[in-house]
Design a protein around this motif. Structure first.
Motif, short mmCIF file in Angstrom:
data_model
loop_
_atom_site.label_atom_id
_atom_site.label_comp_id
_atom_site.label_asym_id
_atom_site.label_seq_id
_atom_site.Cartn_x
_atom_site.Cartn_y
_atom_site.Cartn_z
N MET A 177 0.85 -1.19 0.00
CA MET A 177 0.00 0.00 0.00
C MET A 177 0.88 1.24 0.00
SD MET A 177 -3.02 -1.25 2.54
CE MET A 177 -1.95 -2.10 3.66
N SER A 178 1.37 1.63 1.15
CA SER A 178 2.36 2.70 1.26
C SER A 178 1.94 3.97 0.53
CB SER A 178 3.71 2.22 0.73
OG SER A 178 4.15 1.11 1.45
N LEU A 179 0.88 4.59 1.01
CA LEU A 179 0.43 5.85 0.42
C LEU A 179 1.06 7.01 1.16
CD1 LEU A 179 -3.36 5.10 0.03
CD2 LEU A 179 -1.62 5.04 -1.73
N ARG A 180 1.51 8.00 0.40
CA ARG A 180 2.01 9.22 1.02
C ARG A 180 0.86 10.20 1.08
NH1 ARG A 180 6.36 9.75 -1.65
NH2 ARG A 180 5.47 10.85 -3.40
N LEU A 181 0.61 10.78 2.24
CA LEU A 181 -0.53 11.68 2.40
C LEU A 181 -0.22 13.04 1.80
CD1 LEU A 181 -1.64 10.81 6.03
CD2 LEU A 181 -2.42 9.84 3.86
N VAL B 12 3.81 -7.76 -5.12
CA VAL B 12 4.41 -7.52 -3.80
C VAL B 12 4.89 -6.08 -3.63
CG1 VAL B 12 5.10 -9.93 -3.59
CG2 VAL B 12 6.72 -8.27 -4.51
N VAL B 13 4.96 -5.31 -4.72
CA VAL B 13 5.32 -3.89 -4.60
C VAL B 13 4.14 -3.14 -3.99
CG1 VAL B 13 6.05 -1.81 -5.81
CG2 VAL B 13 6.80 -4.03 -6.62
N GLY B 14 4.40 -2.26 -3.03
CA GLY B 14 3.35 -1.47 -2.40
C GLY B 14 2.95 -0.29 -3.24
N ASP B 15 2.49 -0.55 -4.47
CA ASP B 15 2.15 0.54 -5.40
C ASP B 15 0.67 0.55 -5.74
OD1 ASP B 15 2.12 -1.75 -6.91
OD2 ASP B 15 3.37 -0.99 -8.54
N CYS B 16 -0.18 0.39 -4.71
CA CYS B 16 -1.62 0.42 -4.96
C CYS B 16 -2.03 1.76 -5.58
CB CYS B 16 -2.39 0.16 -3.68
SG CYS B 16 -2.10 1.37 -2.36
N SER C 96 -5.76 6.33 7.02
CA SER C 96 -4.46 5.70 7.24
C SER C 96 -4.57 4.39 8.02
CB SER C 96 -3.53 6.67 7.97
OG SER C 96 -4.09 7.04 9.21
N GLY C 97 -3.55 3.56 7.84
CA GLY C 97 -3.52 2.22 8.43
C GLY C 97 -3.18 1.23 7.35
N GLU C 98 -2.67 0.08 7.71
CA GLU C 98 -2.28 -0.91 6.69
C GLU C 98 -2.80 -2.29 7.07
OE1 GLU C 98 1.70 -0.97 5.39
OE2 GLU C 98 1.79 1.16 4.91
N ARG C 99 -4.11 -2.38 7.26
CA ARG C 99 -4.69 -3.69 7.58
C ARG C 99 -6.10 -3.75 7.01
NH1 ARG C 99 -8.22 -3.47 12.00
NH2 ARG C 99 -8.31 -1.43 13.03
N LEU D 295 -12.83 -3.07 3.98
CA LEU D 295 -11.94 -2.09 3.37
C LEU D 295 -10.53 -2.25 3.92
CD1 LEU D 295 -14.20 1.11 3.45
CD2 LEU D 295 -13.80 -0.44 1.53
N VAL D 296 -9.55 -1.78 3.15
CA VAL D 296 -8.15 -1.85 3.55
C VAL D 296 -7.70 -0.45 3.96
CG1 VAL D 296 -5.82 -2.52 2.88
CG2 VAL D 296 -7.80 -3.71 1.90
N GLY D 297 -7.16 -0.31 5.16
CA GLY D 297 -6.72 0.98 5.63
C GLY D 297 -5.50 1.48 4.87
N GLY D 298 -5.41 2.80 4.65
CA GLY D 298 -4.27 3.39 3.97
C GLY D 298 -4.09 2.86 2.56
N HIS D 299 -5.18 2.65 1.85
CA HIS D 299 -5.15 1.95 0.56
C HIS D 299 -5.82 2.79 -0.52
CE1 HIS D 299 -4.50 -1.63 -1.76
NE2 HIS D 299 -5.78 -1.90 -1.94
N ALA D 300 -5.36 2.63 -1.76
CA ALA D 300 -5.93 3.34 -2.90
C ALA D 300 -6.91 2.44 -3.65
CB ALA D 300 -4.83 3.80 -3.85
N TYR D 301 -7.99 3.03 -4.12
CA TYR D 301 -9.00 2.33 -4.91
C TYR D 301 -9.29 3.13 -6.18
CZ TYR D 301 -10.21 -0.52 -0.77
OH TYR D 301 -10.17 -1.38 0.30
#
Length: 685
Positions: free
Chosen positions: A1-5, A97-101, A241-244, A250-256
């Motif tokens: 995931m790894s989103l920058r705010l 496996v790359v956190g590039d959602c 935010s969040g990664e779970r 829904l997935v926390g800290g995730h892009a859709y």
């Protein structure tokens, strides 16, 4: 995931955290390299982005890699690999496996617009004709479209499965190769680990990105989404935010990706739904209007069948109310700025100017005191005119200003951005063609607009309402002496924009051509008169339209044809279509017009059997030869040729039946329908 705010602003002209300029990419001539490989009988190997761990990166991503990592070409992974398939109705991609959602969410949005997709992804590439293991993609990079050349060696695990992006259609590889090209542009796969949806959206389009906090959204958010979904826009969103994975799915800290909207009619009244997709290709929302929700029983059988697909494919519906509660950001990327502002008149125009802050000369820093060095910063003159000339009281002009700083390192995440911003001043007199306005000007004149905070972002932007006149824009860093290059963009209906003292006296703006120009005004006027359209009104509208691609052979829609079209669109059995349903029809009609014109090569106004199959294939529908013949017997004339009106009716019906089958099937082979559902689908369509 790894989103920058990101920083929250009204308008965002896309962030682009890529390389520090195309000059840092190796200069590779795609055509010359391919021809050389073909002549020498070998497959291309890209030494500038090799099939090794150096291209993956050197950080935490290495720990995610499976043991026995290998690099393989698509022909080694599948017996019949394809680069891209126009026949695939759903070009769904799945994150690796790359956190590039954030990148995948933008990429999924790109697949909804083939004209925009084909600008980034040349769709004529393949693994058969003149195949040499080399591919090329295009990205909007710091004001220019730049090509990125790669070889097709992809990282796989011991079982031969792609480690990074893959397609649900395992024989398609355009998504995996595009991700590799973007990784090369960014420095490595590791450099895709952190980002924002807006960054990739702008890299794919060079467009304007509007960022909205759903919880603080204006009351007309549904209207904004409605205009956005029928226009040429790409839409993404991010959860809090969040990664779970949360209990609600829904997935926390995730892009859709936002893939659609729908106003449905329930027994208790209307409900506003949005359709989203998780880049993982699985894990979905579990609340109201999810795949297993009982809320679907509130709809008519036909509406439920055509909207609900019970499949763990990552795509789901939810109410706009729940969306506003659970999502932190909504990002709408549009190729022209005018989405919120409904200003009419001339087309939008854009001007771009490059500049730099140099220590000791033009890196003056922010305004701090009357005697500071702020006046040394680059200064740009902006002249704005009203698009509605001749009015006694000129209206304010909508102007969008964007400042992008050039990345300062080969790897997009290695070197932090500087804190940047810009000031705007009104000029009441001419100061001469100097390099910079003198310090005295800034002592005596307060800015009209200034940064509320200097932001360490790739881009900062602001939408302004300016009276016609002359203005001064001064971009700067927060501290004097900080060096970087930048790009300053101005969008408005009519302006001239240039740097003071530049050798070129003026840089004229480039007009932005919008294919949907005037449509919003047309739709608004139409549905102010007819909130719901019946078959007679639909007939009048379609017969008064100008079908530009069809030339002199303009179609004539009969009442019977319009009743048939309305029956296909009328999901809630009201006997009418709403503005949203008509907008959906409009988009389909524009596509059908293009493919019909393309294959009506003799301009006769009819398609024969061969032409019909080819036209349907271009529109994403594949029928067997036997079924195609039956369709000509049913919808064509005695000579087995079909005109445009019948082609429209046929295409709408086929798409409806295809959607119904895909939504109902459990095994891809058959479906189960209750008798009322069967009668509704077969008789009223």
């Amino acid at each position: 995931m790894s989103l920058r705010l990101p920083f929250q602003g009204r308008w965002k002209l896309g962030r682009k955290n890529s390389l520090g300029g195309s000059s840092q990419l190796p200069k590779q001539d795609y055509e010359a390299l391919r021809e050389r490989c073909l002549m020498e009988g070998r497959l291309f190997e890209d030494d500038s982005f090799p099939a090794s761990l150096s291209s993956v990166g050197s950080g935490p991503l290495l720990r995610k890699l499976p043991p026995g990592l290998q690099w393989r070409r698509p022909p080694e992974l599948h017996s019949n690999p394809q680069f891209y398939s126009a026949n695939a109705k759903r070009l769904d991609l799945c994150q690796g496996v790359v956190g590039d959602c954030w990148f995948l969410a933008a990429l999924q949005a790109l697949t909804l617009h083939q004209d925009i997709l084909s600008r980034v992804v040349p769709l004529n590439q393949n693994f058969t004709e003149k195949y040499a293991g080399i591919f090329q993609f295009w990205f909007w990079h710091f004001g220019k479209w730049v090509p990125v050349v790669i070889d097709d060696r992809l990282p796989v695990n011991a079982a031969g499965q792609l480690v990074f992006v893959s397609s649900t259609d395992k024989h398609l590889f355009w998504g995996a190769l595009l991700e590799k090209a973007y990784a090369k542009l960014s420095g490595s796969y590791e450099d895709l680990q952190h980002g924002q949806v807006s960054e990739a959206l702008v890299d794919f389009t060079g467009g304007v990105t509007m960022t909205i906090k759903p919880a603080e959204a204006p009351g007309n958010l549904w209207d904004i989404l409605t205009r956005a979904t029928y226009s040429r826009t790409l839409i993404g969103c991010q959860t809090h935010s969040g990664e779970r994975v949360l209990e609600n799915g829904l997935v926390g800290g995730h892009a859709y990706t936002l893939t659609g909207i729908r106003k449905v009619t329930c027994k208790h009244g209307p409900e506003y739904l949005v359709k989203l997709r998780n880049p993982w290709g699985k894990v979905e929302w579990k609340g109201d209007w999810s795949d297993s929700s009982s809320m679907w029983e509130l709809l008519s059988p036909k509406e439920k069948i055509l909207l609900l697909r019970k499949s763990d494919d990552g795509e789901f519906w939810m109410t706009l109310r729940d969306f506003k509660a659970h999502f932190m950001l909504l990002v709408i990327c549009k190729l022209i700025p005018g989405l919120l502002n409904q200003e009419v008149g001339r087309r939008w125009a854009c001007t771009m100017q490059e500049g730099k802050w140099e220590k000791g000369s033009t890196a003056g820093g922010r305004m701090k005191s009357p005697r500071d060095t702020f006046w040394k910063n680059p200064q740009f003159l902006l002249c704005v005119w009203s698009p509605q000339e001749g009015r006694s009281f000129p209206m304010p002009c909508s102007v969008l200003v964007s400042l992008l700083q050039k990345p300062r390192h080969r790897h997009r995440n290695r070197k932090p951005h500087l804190a940047i911003g810009f000031y705007l001043f009104r000029l009441s007199k001419y100061y001469g063609d100097q390099r910079r306005l003198p310090p005295e000007f800034f002592w005596k004149n307060a800015p009209l607009s200034w940064p509320e905070a200097f932001l360490t972002e790739k881009e900062v932007s602001r939408e302004l309402q300016l009276e016609p006149g002359t203005y001064l824009i001064v971009p700067c860093t927060s501290e004097a002496g900080r060096e970087s290059e930048f790009l300053l963009r101005v969008f408005s209906r009519k302006h001239i924009f240039h740097e003071i003292g530049c050798s070129v006296s003026a840089v004229f703006s480039k007009e932005i051509v919008d294919q949907n120009e005037g449509q919003d005004e047309f739709f608004t006027k139409l549905f102010e008169k007819y909130p719901e359209i019946n078959a007679v009104q639909l007939q009048k509208i379609l017969n008064h339209m100008t079908w530009s691609s069809l030339g002199s052979t303009q179609p004539l829609f009969s009442l019977d044809a319009c009743q048939g079209i309305l029956a296909l669109l009328d999901l809630n059995a009201s006997g009418t279509v709403s503005i949203q349903e008509f907008r959906d029809l409009w988009k389909q009609l524009m596509l059908y017009q293009e493919v019909f014109h393309k294959h009506n090569s003799n301009q006769s106004g009819y398609l024969n059997r061969t032409q019909l199959r080819a036209a349907m294939r271009d529109a994403g529908i594949v029928l067997s030869d036997d079924v195609c013949l039956l369709m000509l017997i049913r919808y064509g004339g005695p000579n087995l040729q079909i005109d445009f009106v019948s082609f429209v009716h046929l295409m709408l019906r086929v798409e409806n039946m295809e959607d119904a089958f895909q939504n109902l099937t459990q095994d891809g082979k058959g479906i189960y329908l209750q008798k009322p559902e069967w009668l509704m689908m077969t008789l009223y369509s």
